[in-house]
Scaffold this motif. Structure first.
Motif, PDB file in Angstrom:
ATOM      1  N   TRP A 195     137.647   2.800   5.197  1.00  0.00           N
ATOM      2  CA  TRP A 195     137.383   1.365   5.015  1.00  0.00           C
ATOM      3  C   TRP A 195     137.546   1.001   3.539  1.00  0.00           C
ATOM      4  N   ASN A 196     136.941   1.788   2.663  1.00  0.00           N
ATOM      5  CA  ASN A 196     137.043   1.513   1.227  1.00  0.00           C
ATOM      6  C   ASN A 196     138.483   1.599   0.734  1.00  0.00           C
ATOM      7  N   TYR A 244     134.803  15.332   1.063  1.00  0.00           N
ATOM      8  CA  TYR A 244     135.655  16.517   0.983  1.00  0.00           C
ATOM      9  C   TYR A 244     136.976  16.101   0.355  1.00  0.00           C
ATOM     10  N   PRO A 245     137.599  16.963  -0.433  1.00  0.00           N
ATOM     11  CA  PRO A 245     138.836  16.566  -1.120  1.00  0.00           C
ATOM     12  C   PRO A 245     140.046  16.389  -0.207  1.00  0.00           C
ATOM     13  N   ASP A 246     139.986  16.911   1.022  1.00  0.00           N
ATOM     14  CA  ASP A 246     141.139  16.819   1.918  1.00  0.00           C
ATOM     15  C   ASP A 246     140.810  16.140   3.248  1.00  0.00           C
ATOM     16  N   LYS A 247     139.721  15.368   3.265  1.00  0.00           N
ATOM     17  CA  LYS A 247     139.311  14.657   4.474  1.00  0.00           C
ATOM     18  C   LYS A 247     138.730  13.305   4.084  1.00  0.00           C
ATOM     19  N   LEU A 248     138.825  12.355   5.014  1.00  0.00           N
ATOM     20  CA  LEU A 248     138.255  11.032   4.791  1.00  0.00           C
ATOM     21  C   LEU A 248     137.273  10.692   5.907  1.00  0.00           C
ATOM     22  N   THR A 249     136.158  10.087   5.521  1.00  0.00           N
ATOM     23  CA  THR A 249     135.213   9.566   6.505  1.00  0.00           C
ATOM     24  C   THR A 249     135.663   8.162   6.891  1.00  0.00           C
ATOM     25  N   LEU A 250     135.038   7.595   7.900  1.00  0.00           N
ATOM     26  CA  LEU A 250     135.353   6.220   8.292  1.00  0.00           C
ATOM     27  C   LEU A 250     135.044   5.261   7.150  1.00  0.00           C
TER      28      LEU A 250
END
Length: 194
Positions: free
Chosen positions: A129-130, A119-125
């Motif tokens: 990490w990346n 999603y353009p306004d959210k980050l996954t774990l």
């Protein structure tokens, strides 16, 4: 200095609505939540108390308080003061992690354009990490570990029910309004239990 008192992004050019910056820089505001007695010095027991107020358990709060205060305190100490671990809120600008970004608005927006793939306004774990890997300084092992810990802690604190860390939560972590919000929600949950 006026722009240094707010944590802006494209959607909030004036920072967090309703948040009082008390003429503190964004980084000072980030630390101010943990300065429980508002004397400008954040002791480990104050960091511990702030983490507990936000809902972290006893063990996590203890480990994080020690790590944060030992890791951050030395650069903030007055030149003649060599003992640790208090950190001085007004001198927090001296502590800069080379393996993390500085939090300025343009860099903040770049985090999402470079690393938010789902999603353009959210980050996954995985995206977090990346991001920390991409910002890693090869000769800064402590900074790399600190960056992983900071972002991991923020993820645990503010991820949504689907496992995403929102842009708004990250932005609000800079000015400390996220910490105040989490503590308020925790108090509300405790009040409901009584």
């Amino acid at each position: 200095m006026a722009r240094g008192l707010v944590a802006p992004d494209m959607d909030h050019p004036n920072g967090t609505p309703g948040h009082n910056h008390n003429n503190l820089s964004v980084l000072q505001q980030h630390c101010a939540f943990f300065d429980q007695d508002d004397n400008g010095i954040v002791y480990p027991w104050e960091t511990y108390a702030g983490l507990r107020q936000m809902g972290f358990n006893i063990i996590a709060s203890l480990v994080l308080a020690i790590f944060i205060n030992v890791g951050v305190s030395y650069p903030t100490l007055p030149a003649s003061f060599f003992s640790s671990p208090p950190k001085y809120r007004d001198d927090i600008y001296r502590e800069h992690n080379k393996s993390d970004f500085s939090g300025i608005a343009s860099e903040f927006e770049n985090v999402f354009s470079k690393h938010a793939r789902t999603y353009p306004d959210k980050l996954t774990l995985r995206e977090l990490w990346n991001m920390t890997e991409a910002n890693r300084d090869a000769f800064d092992l402590f900074g790399w570990l600190a960056s992983k810990m900071e972002w991991g802690t923020l993820y645990v604190l503010a991820r949504d029910q689907d496992g995403f860390l929102s842009k708004e939560a990250i932005r609000r972590s800079y000015d400390g309004s996220l910490f105040e919000y989490c503590a308020k929600m925790q108090r509300g949950a405790e009040d409901k239990m009584k």
